[in-house]
Scaffold this motif. Structure first.
Motif, PDB file in Angstrom:
ATOM      1  N   LEU A 220       8.617   1.020  -7.010  1.00  0.00           N
ATOM      2  CA  LEU A 220       9.503   0.872  -8.161  1.00  0.00           C
ATOM      3  C   LEU A 220       8.673   0.547  -9.404  1.00  0.00           C
ATOM      4  N   LEU A 221       8.980   1.240 -10.477  1.00  0.00           N
ATOM      5  CA  LEU A 221       8.254   1.083 -11.730  1.00  0.00           C
ATOM      6  C   LEU A 221       9.185   0.560 -12.812  1.00  0.00           C
ATOM      7  N   ARG A 222       8.604  -0.192 -13.716  1.00  0.00           N
ATOM      8  CA  ARG A 222       9.331  -0.647 -14.906  1.00  0.00           C
ATOM      9  C   ARG A 222       8.442  -0.328 -16.092  1.00  0.00           C
ATOM     10  N   GLY A 223       8.783   0.756 -16.803  1.00  0.00           N
ATOM     11  CA  GLY A 223       7.891   1.226 -17.851  1.00  0.00           C
ATOM     12  C   GLY A 223       6.590   1.722 -17.251  1.00  0.00           C
ATOM     13  N   GLN A 224       5.473   1.195 -17.712  1.00  0.00           N
ATOM     14  CA  GLN A 224       4.160   1.616 -17.230  1.00  0.00           C
ATOM     15  C   GLN A 224       3.610   0.696 -16.139  1.00  0.00           C
ATOM     16  N   GLN A 225       4.418  -0.271 -15.700  1.00  0.00           N
ATOM     17  CA  GLN A 225       3.950  -1.247 -14.739  1.00  0.00           C
ATOM     18  C   GLN A 225       4.682  -1.120 -13.405  1.00  0.00           C
ATOM     19  N   VAL A 226       4.078  -1.666 -12.367  1.00  0.00           N
ATOM     20  CA  VAL A 226       4.708  -1.687 -11.045  1.00  0.00           C
ATOM     21  C   VAL A 226       5.696  -2.844 -10.995  1.00  0.00           C
ATOM     22  N   ALA A 227       6.946  -2.523 -10.693  1.00  0.00           N
ATOM     23  CA  ALA A 227       7.972  -3.558 -10.596  1.00  0.00           C
ATOM     24  C   ALA A 227       8.079  -4.111  -9.190  1.00  0.00           C
ATOM     25  N   ALA A 228       7.937  -3.265  -8.171  1.00  0.00           N
ATOM     26  CA  ALA A 228       8.072  -3.749  -6.792  1.00  0.00           C
ATOM     27  C   ALA A 228       7.613  -2.704  -5.787  1.00  0.00           C
ATOM     28  N   LEU A 229       7.162  -3.171  -4.637  1.00  0.00           N
ATOM     29  CA  LEU A 229       6.944  -2.351  -3.449  1.00  0.00           C
ATOM     30  C   LEU A 229       8.019  -2.741  -2.445  1.00  0.00           C
ATOM     31  N   ILE A 230       8.694  -1.767  -1.874  1.00  0.00           N
ATOM     32  CA  ILE A 230       9.794  -2.047  -0.966  1.00  0.00           C
ATOM     33  C   ILE A 230       9.619  -1.255   0.333  1.00  0.00           C
ATOM     34  N   ASP A 231      10.466  -1.567   1.313  1.00  0.00           N
ATOM     35  CA  ASP A 231      10.545  -0.825   2.577  1.00  0.00           C
ATOM     36  C   ASP A 231       9.212  -0.721   3.313  1.00  0.00           C
ATOM     37  N   PHE A 232       8.608  -1.880   3.563  1.00  0.00           N
ATOM     38  CA  PHE A 232       7.419  -1.928   4.407  1.00  0.00           C
ATOM     39  C   PHE A 232       7.794  -1.499   5.828  1.00  0.00           C
ATOM     40  N   ARG A 233       6.808  -1.054   6.579  1.00  0.00           N
ATOM     41  CA  ARG A 233       6.983  -0.780   8.001  1.00  0.00           C
ATOM     42  C   ARG A 233       6.293  -1.883   8.802  1.00  0.00           C
ATOM     43  N   PRO A 234       6.592  -2.016  10.085  1.00  0.00           N
ATOM     44  CA  PRO A 234       5.937  -3.060  10.884  1.00  0.00           C
ATOM     45  C   PRO A 234       4.419  -2.919  10.814  1.00  0.00           C
ATOM     46  N   PRO A 235       3.687  -4.032  10.918  1.00  0.00           N
ATOM     47  CA  PRO A 235       2.230  -3.953  10.761  1.00  0.00           C
ATOM     48  C   PRO A 235       1.584  -3.079  11.822  1.00  0.00           C
ATOM     49  N   GLY A 236       0.739  -2.204  11.359  1.00  0.00           N
ATOM     50  CA  GLY A 236      -0.038  -1.323  12.218  1.00  0.00           C
ATOM     51  C   GLY A 236      -1.280  -0.914  11.467  1.00  0.00           C
ATOM     52  N   HIS A 237      -2.333  -0.565  12.166  1.00  0.00           N
ATOM     53  CA  HIS A 237      -3.591  -0.216  11.527  1.00  0.00           C
ATOM     54  C   HIS A 237      -3.571   1.244  11.064  1.00  0.00           C
ATOM     55  N   ARG A 238      -3.693   1.420   9.758  1.00  0.00           N
ATOM     56  CA  ARG A 238      -3.826   2.751   9.158  1.00  0.00           C
ATOM     57  C   ARG A 238      -4.942   2.678   8.121  1.00  0.00           C
ATOM     58  N   SER A 239      -5.373   3.841   7.677  1.00  0.00           N
ATOM     59  CA  SER A 239      -6.449   3.905   6.686  1.00  0.00           C
ATOM     60  C   SER A 239      -5.931   3.514   5.301  1.00  0.00           C
TER      61      SER A 239
END
Length: 345
Positions: A220-239
């Motif tokens: 989610l963005l608000r103007g030119q900035q990041v407003a939020a990160l949402i909908d994480f998935r369960p922890p797992g190892h990815r690159s």
């Protein structure tokens, strides 16, 4: 009373019973991939985002995903606070419905419009801080794996062969299904070239706990900035290099922004400043990993046979754009890597 109205009433009943939130209004919210979403206004004028999980959802996994997002908040990552139930749970269940409740992110929009301007650096910096924070998650420290595990060409061949076998049993002649079959065949024929591209990656790559679904709808963005990160998935190892490339080289951005290699460099520079632990050779590989990921993916081609009801006009358009972006990434891969090489060396 319709099913939708009944669900709204269930949500309105859950909020005071489990969260001590007295709703003055409950409305349907933006559609989720697998959830029904609602926006509730409380008696003090605040708004809450209510996510309702479909029957059969693994609620323990969803709790882990919510906990991962709240862990990211410890690193001052902009993640909406999740409201606990009165007995301290992250999910409440009643009336045949299970929900989680989080603060509503006001005056924000998803990144589905693409990245441009200062958004490149803002996203790169936020993702860098996110990965730096999640590297300390109890799920385990970062480790190295063979690069083929990040871009798995062998698995891609298996998936494409399965998909083409299903298409052969019921050959489509028109529309998205016919395009998906043709595109799947092209992807399979191109796998030797993809394998050669993947061989140019570093022999091993870092994997760690990451967001897990950091796509444009979940940024989610608000103007030119990041407003939020949402909908994480369960922890797992990815690159982390894969996740960075997935969001900054989203097909919507690649197709809408002709100067994306320069924007990519801005994002990578901001990421590196925020998370210097990730080796420069992996940051240099971001466009190659992104191209390999798209080339090895069968989404949303497989929906044409696995879940035809899910194939909406919007998904059709996204599928075609996703393929076009993969072609663009492959064609301009050398250009993008040269820009990053100048930055990182």
């Amino acid at each position: 009373m319709s099913g939708a109205e009944s669900d709204v009433m269930v949500v309105a009943g859950i909020l005071p019973l489990f969260y001590r939130i007295i709703p003055t209004a409950v409305d349907e919210g933006p559609a989720g991939t697998a959830t029904r979403n609602y926006v509730a206004r409380d008696s003090e004028g605040g708004r809450w985002f209510v996510k309702a999980y479909p029957a059969g959802t693994d609620l323990d996994a969803e709790r882990q995903a919510l906990e991962l997002g709240q862990f990211a908040r410890l690193g001052r990552i902009p993640v909406p606070v999740v409201r606990h139930t009165l007995d301290g749970d992250l999910i409440a269940a009643a009336g045949g419905m299970a929900v989680s409740v989080a603060a509503f992110v006001e005056n924000a929009q998803t990144a589905e419009g693409g990245l441009s301007g200062d958004r490149w650096a803002a996203v790169g910096e936020t993702v860098g801080r996110l990965h730096q924070t999640l590297a300390r998650h109890p799920a385990g420290p970062p480790r190295r794996v063979p690069a083929r595990e990040v871009c798995d060409v062998k698995r891609a061949r298996q998936r494409l062969d399965r998909l083409l076998t299903l298409f052969a049993k019921r050959p489509p002649t028109l529309g998205f299904s016919a395009w998906a079959r043709e595109t799947a065949a092209q992807r399979r024929d191109a796998l030797p070239a993809v394998a050669a591209m993947v061989k140019e990656l570093p022999p091993s790559l870092t994997v760690q706990a990451v967001h897990g679904d950091l796509a444009s709808p979940n940024l989610l963005l608000r103007g030119q900035q990041v407003a939020a990160l949402i909908d994480f998935r369960p922890p797992g190892h990815r690159s982390p290099a894969w996740e960075l490339g997935r969001i900054v080289l989203d097909p919507r951005t690649v197709l809408a922004e002709p100067q994306w290699p320069a924007g990519l460099a801005e994002a990578v520079a901001a990421y590196q400043a925020a998370n210097p632990a990730l080796p420069a050779e992996e940051l240099l590989a971001v466009p190659r990993i992104a191209a390999g990921y798209l080339a090895c993916s069968v989404y949303p081609l497989a929906e044409a046979v696995d879940d035809p009801a899910a194939v909406t006009p919007e998904l059709e358009a996204y599928g075609r754009n996703r393929h076009a972006a993969m072609v663009e990434l492959c064609e301009r891969l050398t250009e993008a890597e040269e820009v990053l090489h100048d930055l990182l060396h």
